[in-house]
Design a protein around this motif. Structure first.
Motif, mmCIF file in Angstrom:
data_model
loop_
_atom_site.group_PDB
_atom_site.id
_atom_site.type_symbol
_atom_site.label_atom_id
_atom_site.label_comp_id
_atom_site.label_asym_id
_atom_site.label_seq_id
_atom_site.Cartn_x
_atom_site.Cartn_y
_atom_site.Cartn_z
ATOM 1 N N LEU A 1 10.672 -20.699 -37.412
ATOM 2 C CA LEU A 1 10.905 -21.764 -36.438
ATOM 3 C C LEU A 1 10.346 -21.401 -35.059
ATOM 4 O O LEU A 1 10.578 -20.309 -34.552
ATOM 5 N N GLN A 2 9.638 -22.344 -34.479
ATOM 6 C CA GLN A 2 9.124 -22.217 -33.118
ATOM 7 C C GLN A 2 9.343 -23.547 -32.407
ATOM 8 O O GLN A 2 9.864 -24.501 -32.975
ATOM 9 N N GLY A 3 8.945 -23.596 -31.121
ATOM 10 C CA GLY A 3 9.064 -24.842 -30.382
ATOM 11 C C GLY A 3 9.885 -24.717 -29.120
ATOM 12 O O GLY A 3 9.877 -23.694 -28.440
ATOM 13 N N ASN A 4 10.657 -25.778 -28.817
ATOM 14 C CA ASN A 4 11.530 -25.810 -27.655
ATOM 15 C C ASN A 4 12.704 -26.733 -27.983
ATOM 16 O O ASN A 4 12.775 -27.273 -29.094
ATOM 17 N N PRO A 5 13.659 -26.937 -27.059
ATOM 18 C CA PRO A 5 14.827 -27.768 -27.397
ATOM 19 C C PRO A 5 14.505 -29.195 -27.823
ATOM 20 O O PRO A 5 15.347 -29.870 -28.424
ATOM 21 N N TYR A 6 13.309 -29.679 -27.511
ATOM 22 C CA TYR A 6 12.961 -31.066 -27.830
ATOM 23 C C TYR A 6 11.883 -31.188 -28.908
ATOM 24 O O TYR A 6 11.500 -32.294 -29.273
ATOM 25 N N TRP A 7 11.403 -30.028 -29.388
ATOM 26 C CA TRP A 7 10.298 -30.036 -30.354
ATOM 27 C C TRP A 7 10.455 -28.859 -31.302
ATOM 28 O O TRP A 7 10.477 -27.703 -30.880
ATOM 29 N N LEU A 8 10.592 -29.164 -32.577
ATOM 30 C CA LEU A 8 10.738 -28.110 -33.584
ATOM 31 C C LEU A 8 9.446 -27.995 -34.385
ATOM 32 O O LEU A 8 8.948 -28.979 -34.935
ATOM 33 N N LEU A 9 8.899 -26.785 -34.455
ATOM 34 C CA LEU A 9 7.722 -26.496 -35.258
ATOM 35 C C LEU A 9 8.134 -25.508 -36.341
ATOM 36 O O LEU A 9 8.609 -24.406 -36.041
ATOM 37 N N HIS B 1 2.677 -33.431 -40.022
ATOM 38 C CA HIS B 1 1.879 -32.229 -40.254
ATOM 39 C C HIS B 1 1.184 -31.838 -38.963
ATOM 40 O O HIS B 1 0.493 -32.650 -38.354
ATOM 41 N N ASN B 2 1.400 -30.602 -38.532
ATOM 42 C CA ASN B 2 0.762 -30.118 -37.316
ATOM 43 C C ASN B 2 -0.599 -29.518 -37.652
ATOM 44 O O ASN B 2 -1.633 -30.050 -37.297
ATOM 45 N N TRP B 3 -0.618 -28.413 -38.350
ATOM 46 C CA TRP B 3 -1.848 -27.769 -38.794
ATOM 47 C C TRP B 3 -1.453 -26.630 -39.730
ATOM 48 O O TRP B 3 -0.366 -26.062 -39.616
ATOM 49 N N GLY B 4 -2.339 -26.310 -40.657
ATOM 50 C CA GLY B 4 -2.041 -25.217 -41.571
ATOM 51 C C GLY B 4 -0.769 -25.493 -42.347
ATOM 52 O O GLY B 4 -0.599 -26.556 -42.949
ATOM 53 N N ALA B 5 0.148 -24.530 -42.324
ATOM 54 C CA ALA B 5 1.400 -24.667 -43.063
ATOM 55 C C ALA B 5 2.557 -25.056 -42.156
ATOM 56 O O ALA B 5 3.719 -24.783 -42.458
ATOM 57 N N SER B 6 2.262 -25.706 -41.027
ATOM 58 C CA SER B 6 3.318 -26.050 -40.075
ATOM 59 C C SER B 6 3.548 -27.557 -39.990
ATOM 60 O O SER B 6 2.618 -28.358 -40.084
ATOM 61 N N PHE B 7 4.816 -27.901 -39.798
ATOM 62 C CA PHE B 7 5.236 -29.292 -39.638
ATOM 63 C C PHE B 7 6.143 -29.371 -38.421
ATOM 64 O O PHE B 7 6.858 -28.426 -38.095
ATOM 65 N N GLN B 8 6.136 -30.541 -37.745
ATOM 66 C CA GLN B 8 6.839 -30.661 -36.471
ATOM 67 C C GLN B 8 7.727 -31.894 -36.423
ATOM 68 O O GLN B 8 7.458 -32.903 -37.072
ATOM 69 N N ALA B 9 8.790 -31.764 -35.621
ATOM 70 C CA ALA B 9 9.685 -32.891 -35.372
ATOM 71 C C ALA B 9 9.976 -32.924 -33.876
ATOM 72 O O ALA B 9 10.335 -31.903 -33.281
ATOM 73 N N PHE B 10 9.817 -34.099 -33.278
ATOM 74 C CA PHE B 10 10.117 -34.266 -31.850
ATOM 75 C C PHE B 10 11.533 -34.819 -31.753
ATOM 76 O O PHE B 10 11.759 -36.027 -31.725
ATOM 77 N N ALA B 11 12.494 -33.909 -31.727
ATOM 78 C CA ALA B 11 13.907 -34.301 -31.724
ATOM 79 C C ALA B 11 14.747 -33.133 -31.233
ATOM 80 O O ALA B 11 14.326 -31.975 -31.294
ATOM 81 N N ASN C 1 23.952 -21.723 -35.221
ATOM 82 C CA ASN C 1 23.488 -20.968 -34.044
ATOM 83 C C ASN C 1 22.052 -20.473 -34.233
ATOM 84 O O ASN C 1 21.666 -19.432 -33.720
ATOM 85 N N TRP C 2 21.239 -21.239 -34.982
ATOM 86 C CA TRP C 2 19.861 -20.839 -35.252
ATOM 87 C C TRP C 2 19.074 -20.697 -33.949
ATOM 88 O O TRP C 2 19.367 -21.342 -32.945
ATOM 89 N N CYS C 3 18.041 -19.842 -34.011
ATOM 90 C CA CYS C 3 17.239 -19.573 -32.812
ATOM 91 C C CYS C 3 15.752 -19.721 -33.112
ATOM 92 O O CYS C 3 15.302 -19.410 -34.223
ATOM 93 N N LEU C 4 15.014 -20.183 -32.129
ATOM 94 C CA LEU C 4 13.561 -20.225 -32.242
ATOM 95 C C LEU C 4 13.023 -18.799 -32.274
ATOM 96 O O LEU C 4 13.587 -17.901 -31.660
ATOM 97 N N GLY C 5 11.957 -18.596 -33.015
ATOM 98 C CA GLY C 5 11.374 -17.271 -33.123
ATOM 99 C C GLY C 5 11.861 -16.487 -34.323
ATOM 100 O O GLY C 5 11.361 -15.391 -34.584
ATOM 101 N N LEU C 6 12.819 -17.054 -35.051
ATOM 102 C CA LEU C 6 13.338 -16.382 -36.237
ATOM 103 C C LEU C 6 12.895 -17.098 -37.502
ATOM 104 O O LEU C 6 12.514 -18.265 -37.486
ATOM 105 N N THR C 7 12.954 -16.377 -38.627
ATOM 106 C CA THR C 7 12.608 -16.932 -39.926
ATOM 107 C C THR C 7 13.850 -16.976 -40.800
ATOM 108 O O THR C 7 14.607 -15.990 -40.864
#
Length: 257
Positions: free
Chosen positions: A167-175, A204-214, A243-249
């Protein structure tokens, strides 16, 4: 009471549905001719990362048994994660017995329009080409060859454990990068759900990544994943805790068959 013809029709529909579900399992395809080169050196350092977004291939479980695909096979990233058996064929550089190697698609071999497709522009469309890690290439042919003719076939991906979501992104965008995909190995669609809320379709963002704007924070995340090839869908419930965090798998308990 239903007529006999209605009952027979219902049975036929049920059998058809059952057959469709059974056919969702991906099976090996036919052997097809292509060519293969390699990039990088014996350390495979140059293969790390790549257009699919898998990052450190040792950490994500792919190792050095990897390939960069020509545009024809890469399919704008929908070819990421697919698995192939490849053997050198019809070249004096092939090892005796034409040993078969198995690789996973982790990168794109981009076109080189400055070179002729038959003389350096090996990955130019519509060529089907594999640019292997050097360790993978060296298990089927002598590296001094540079390029060799091969036979290849797409095969089911065998993975240990469940799907993984980085998981990557920010509070308003999950990649989300989806990895360790078994079966056909590819992904065409993803949706995410926060807690018991509604499913949110991811693009679909690119490669093996998908995104949600939420805004999805503060509740456990579930993912619905559909294969590009088989259209089989699996649901990974509560993969990431509240309590999930961005930057973790995070790893699911489910995977494709």
């Amino acid at each position: 009471m239903a007529s006999p013809s209605t009952a027979i029709l219902a049975l036929a529909i049920a059998l058809a549905c059952a057959a469709t579900a059974a056919n969702a399992r991906f099976t090996a395809m036919q052997w097809t001719p292509a060519h293969a080169t390699f990039y990088g050196d014996e350390t495979a350092a140059e293969t790390m990362g790549g257009a699919c977004g898998y990052g450190n291939l040792y950490a994500t479980g792919y190792g050095t048994d990897t390939a960069a695909l020509s545009t024809t096979l890469f399919k704008d990233g929908y070819g990421c994660g697919t698995c192939y058996q490849i053997r050198c064929a019809g070249s004096p550089w092939c090892y005796r017995g034409s040993p078969v190697i198995t690789v996973t698609a982790t990168n794109l071999c981009p076109p080189n329009w400055a070179q002729d497709s038959n003389n350096g522009g090996w990955c130019n469309p519509p060529r089907t080409h594999f640019d292997l890690s050097k360790p993978a290439f060296m298990r089927m042919a002598q590296w001094r060859a540079g390029i060799v003719p091969v036979m290849y076939r797409r095969v089911p991906c065998v993975r240990r454990s469940g799907l993984r979501f980085a998981l990557q992104g920010n509070p308003y965008w999950l990649l989300a990068y989806v990895m360790n995909v078994a079966g056909a190995g590819d992904v065409s669609e993803m949706s995410v759900r926060s807690g018991r809320g509604a499913w949110v379709r991811m693009s679909h963002n690119w490669g093996a990544s998908f995104q949600a704007f939420a805004q999805l924070g503060g509740r456990a995340l579930s993912f619905k994943v559909t294969s590009y090839t088989t259209r089989q869908t699996v649901v990974a419930t509560n993969v990431a805790p509240a309590n999930w965090c961005l930057g973790l798998t995070y790893q699911a308990r489910v995977n494709f068959s």
